[in-house]
Design a protein around this motif. Structure first.
Motif, PDB file in Angstrom:
ATOM      1  N   CYS A  83     -54.100 -30.825 -12.310  1.00 13.67           N
ATOM      2  CA  CYS A  83     -55.490 -30.613 -11.892  1.00 13.67           C
ATOM      3  C   CYS A  83     -55.916 -31.643 -10.847  1.00 13.67           C
ATOM      4  N   ILE A  84     -56.661 -31.190  -9.846  1.00 13.29           N
ATOM      5  CA  ILE A  84     -57.046 -32.010  -8.707  1.00 13.29           C
ATOM      6  C   ILE A  84     -58.544 -31.876  -8.440  1.00 13.29           C
ATOM      7  N   PRO A  85     -59.268 -32.998  -8.153  1.00 12.16           N
ATOM      8  CA  PRO A  85     -58.757 -34.361  -8.056  1.00 12.16           C
ATOM      9  C   PRO A  85     -58.247 -34.859  -9.401  1.00 12.16           C
ATOM     10  N   GLY A  86     -57.241 -35.738  -9.335  1.00 15.01           N
ATOM     11  CA  GLY A  86     -56.589 -36.213 -10.535  1.00 15.01           C
ATOM     12  C   GLY A  86     -56.947 -37.647 -10.866  1.00 15.01           C
ATOM     13  N   TRP A 121     -59.891 -28.516  -9.402  1.00 16.18           N
ATOM     14  CA  TRP A 121     -59.159 -27.312  -9.037  1.00 16.18           C
ATOM     15  C   TRP A 121     -57.894 -27.235  -9.882  1.00 16.18           C
ATOM     16  N   HIS A 122     -57.313 -26.045  -9.972  1.00 15.94           N
ATOM     17  CA  HIS A 122     -56.121 -25.853 -10.789  1.00 15.94           C
ATOM     18  C   HIS A 122     -54.833 -26.150 -10.009  1.00 15.94           C
ATOM     19  N   ALA A 123     -54.983 -26.630  -8.778  1.00 11.25           N
ATOM     20  CA  ALA A 123     -53.855 -27.026  -7.933  1.00 11.25           C
ATOM     21  C   ALA A 123     -54.437 -27.880  -6.811  1.00 11.25           C
ATOM     22  N   ASN A 153     -57.114 -21.462  -7.035  1.00 10.41           N
ATOM     23  CA  ASN A 153     -58.476 -21.711  -6.576  1.00 10.41           C
ATOM     24  C   ASN A 153     -59.521 -21.658  -7.684  1.00 10.41           C
ATOM     25  N   LEU A 154     -59.105 -21.739  -8.938  1.00  8.55           N
ATOM     26  CA  LEU A 154     -60.064 -21.788 -10.036  1.00  8.55           C
ATOM     27  C   LEU A 154     -60.773 -23.133 -10.026  1.00  8.55           C
ATOM     28  N   LEU A 155     -62.090 -23.115 -10.088  1.00  6.13           N
ATOM     29  CA  LEU A 155     -62.907 -24.332 -10.107  1.00  6.13           C
ATOM     30  C   LEU A 155     -63.426 -24.520 -11.530  1.00  6.13           C
ATOM     31  N   PHE A 213     -63.541 -24.261 -18.370  1.00  7.93           N
ATOM     32  CA  PHE A 213     -64.397 -23.149 -17.966  1.00  7.93           C
ATOM     33  C   PHE A 213     -64.974 -23.412 -16.589  1.00  7.93           C
ATOM     34  N   GLY A 214     -65.308 -22.329 -15.899  1.00  7.91           N
ATOM     35  CA  GLY A 214     -65.861 -22.472 -14.554  1.00  7.91           C
ATOM     36  C   GLY A 214     -65.812 -21.162 -13.812  1.00  7.91           C
ATOM     37  N   TYR A 215     -65.346 -21.213 -12.564  1.00  9.69           N
ATOM     38  CA  TYR A 215     -65.533 -20.098 -11.646  1.00  9.69           C
ATOM     39  C   TYR A 215     -64.229 -19.528 -11.124  1.00  9.69           C
ATOM     40  N   VAL A 216     -64.270 -18.217 -10.872  1.00 11.98           N
ATOM     41  CA  VAL A 216     -63.150 -17.502 -10.288  1.00 11.98           C
ATOM     42  C   VAL A 216     -63.685 -16.604  -9.178  1.00 11.98           C
TER      43      VAL A 216
END
Length: 550
Positions: free
Chosen positions: A67-70, A356-358, A392-394, A524-527
């Motif tokens: 996960c980023i930022p890490g 972010w998930h990457a 791009n999942l936030l 949880f968050g946004y897609v």
């Protein structure tokens, strides 16, 4: 030829939320000089803590994996009240690996230390080696990562600068990469901590009695070199303390913290601090399955030269967790503050709770001048099965066992197949989204219980939504309609809701059972995605999110 643009808004109740101080979902400070564990009721796994330059404040970091930022940086003046002040890592390398979700890879069990004007964080990337970053301001910018020891299998690294300036590093080993585990090794680094100058030496083998010995932290105190480490496994383990007159051992070993008569399974792995007020405290995690690994605080009592953590029986060197205890001594009255959860998205930077998930790509999204965060619809792969592959999942961590998150967003779909909304993500996930279908929008539940196993996503239509206006001018913003989206979490279960008037909420599909991610808790968050290959991207404008107890 002009492109049709459909637009709709997803919104939450019109509640104004100021900059968050005290959490509405979980606050450990009881306001009467005591605290209730956990002090961080969120997935700050493998925590480590150090005393800051002033001697009267503390900095904590934790595993962040892909996960980023890490490497989140949290600050406290009393070890109970914590706030996120930054991150030490902007991206992971190599790009070919971490520009997509590399689940369970990346940053494993970091250690944070202060030495001669610099704050250092070391961590083991099990696939690439021992990494280090440093700074003079933990809430500011950190230098680019340095690979201190390249190689495979090294995890859970921690440095120790000795009285003569020499630097030593202890680490564990990942059986999945090295072929062995339960062994701790020590080697010497250069005095600046940037490279190894000796080969590793095995200083402890957990064997059967203390299998899965890992997560070591290195200290020097009262003439002894100390290694504090967990054993027994993530969910059911215990904490060990070892001491020696030499950094290379041999080490005496005692069990100093375990579940005991409590229901706090696996209390172990964390950081010990000796405060300016002469007290000793230990911060450890407790694995809560779908919620991840939350952080507890225990007092440390010294008996016959050994650190007993938590509440110990008479004559025993092993403690068990306190649920409630007096707060640590501090330099004054500390303010009650907790990590941010709600967000107004009114600044030019994301709130520090979001990841972010990457590795971040600016094409995923960016702030807007009028107080939104815009997420562009991301193209799914040709063989798309689920959001397990979406970079791009936030997302943010779950802040408590029970909470409600309500969000206001605007969705603009320029072509059919574009969708966006709210998601609870882990090894399995469920999302409540709006997707363009023809010249209308469809409110959908998108669910995949076994995303990590290659399971296929199922889509269930909830209702059809007619857009306020179809704007035929290409790239021209449309007029938005309002709708309310919400998720409620309790006992690892998630329910989704929507409303057209902000008062009467309707259930949106079946209840979903949360699943943890790969070494992380559910988030949880946004897609925002698209099922078609197009250069004419839609977007999800996030106005705000409010996180409350109910």
């Amino acid at each position: 030829m002009r492109t049709k643009i459909l637009a709709i808004a997803l919104a939450a109740a019109p509640l104004l939320v100021s900059a968050q101080q005290k959490s509405q979902t979980w606050c450990p400070d009881n306001g009467d000089g005591t605290y209730t564990n956990p002090v961080l009721n969120a997935d700050y796994s493998d925590p480590d803590v150090c005393v800051g330059a002033s001697g009267k404040d503390y900095y904590l970091t934790a595993s962040s994996f892909q996960c980023i930022p890490g490497l989140p940086i949290l600050h406290s003046t009393d070890l109970v009240n914590w706030e996120i002040v930054g991150h030490a890592l902007k991206k992971l390398t190599p790009d070919s690996v971490f520009n997509k979700p590399a689940h369970g890879m990346g940053v494993w069990a970091p250690a944070i230390r202060y030495h001669q004007g610099y704050y250092y964080i070391y961590w083991g990337d099990p696939d690439y080696g021992v990494m280090m970053v440093r700074t003079t301001d933990p809430a500011g910018e950190w230098e680019a990562p340095v690979c201190v020891v390249p190689g495979k299998g090294m995890i859970d690294t921690c440095p120790l600068w000795d009285d003569d300036g020499r630097c030593y590093l202890v680490n564990g080993w990942a059986g999945s990469r090295a072929g062995f585990n339960s062994q701790l090794t020590v080697r010497e680094l250069s005095k600046d901590g940037t490279k190894a100058i000796s080969n590793p030496v095995i200083v402890y083998d957990g064997g059967n009695a203390n299998h899965t010995a890992e997560g070591p932290k290195f200290y020097k105190y009262n003439g002894y070199y100390w290694i504090m480490c967990p054993a027994g496994g993530v969910k059911e383990g215990w904490q060990l303390a070892m001491r020696s007159k030499s950094p290379y051992g041999p080490y005496e070993c005692k069990k100093v913290l375990e579940q005991g008569s409590t229901d706090v399974h696996g209390p172990h792995q964390g950081g010990w601090v000796h405060t300016a007020y002469g007290e000793d405290w230990f911060m450890h995690f407790n694995d809560k399955y779908a919620y991840g690994r939350v952080v507890w605080l225990q007092p440390v009592e010294w008996r016959d030269g050994w650190p007993v953590m938590g509440k110990a029986k008479k004559g025993s060197y092993c403690g068990e967790p306190y649920y409630t205890y007096r707060k640590p001594k501090s330099g004054g009255t500390s303010k009650i503050v907790n990590p941010a959860e709600s967000d107004e998205f009114n600044t030019t930077e994301l709130g520090k709770q979001w990841q972010w998930h990457a590795n971040y790509d600016q094409r995923y999204g960016m702030p807007t001048a009028d107080g939104f965060f815009r997420l562009f619809t991301f193209k799914e792969s040709y063989n798309f099965k689920s959001l397990w592959e979406a970079p791009n999942l936030l997302l943010q961590k779950t802040p408590a066992d029970e909470f409600t998150a309500t969000t206001k967003v605007r969705f603009s779909a320029k072509e059919e197949g574009q969708y966006g909304g709210l998601v609870m993500m882990g090894r399995g996930y469920s999302a409540l989204v709006v997707q363009r279908v023809g010249d209308k929008f469809e409110l959908q539940r998108r669910t995949c219980p076994k995303a990590d196993k290659g399971g296929a996503e199922t889509v269930t239509a909830i209702t059809t939504l007619k857009p306020t206006e179809v704007d035929k001018i290409q790239y021209q913003p449309a007029i938005y309609e309002t709708i309310y989206l919400r998720l409620k979490v309790k006992d690892s279960k998630v329910d989704f809701f929507y409303s057209l008037d902000g008062k009467n909420f309707k259930p949106a599909g079946e209840q979903f059972t949360m699943r943890e991610g790969h070494w992380i808790g559910a988030k949880f968050g946004y897609v925002a995605e698209t099922t078609k290959n197009t250069k004419n991207q839609g977007f999800l404008d996030v106005d705000w999110m409010h996180v409350n107890k109910d």
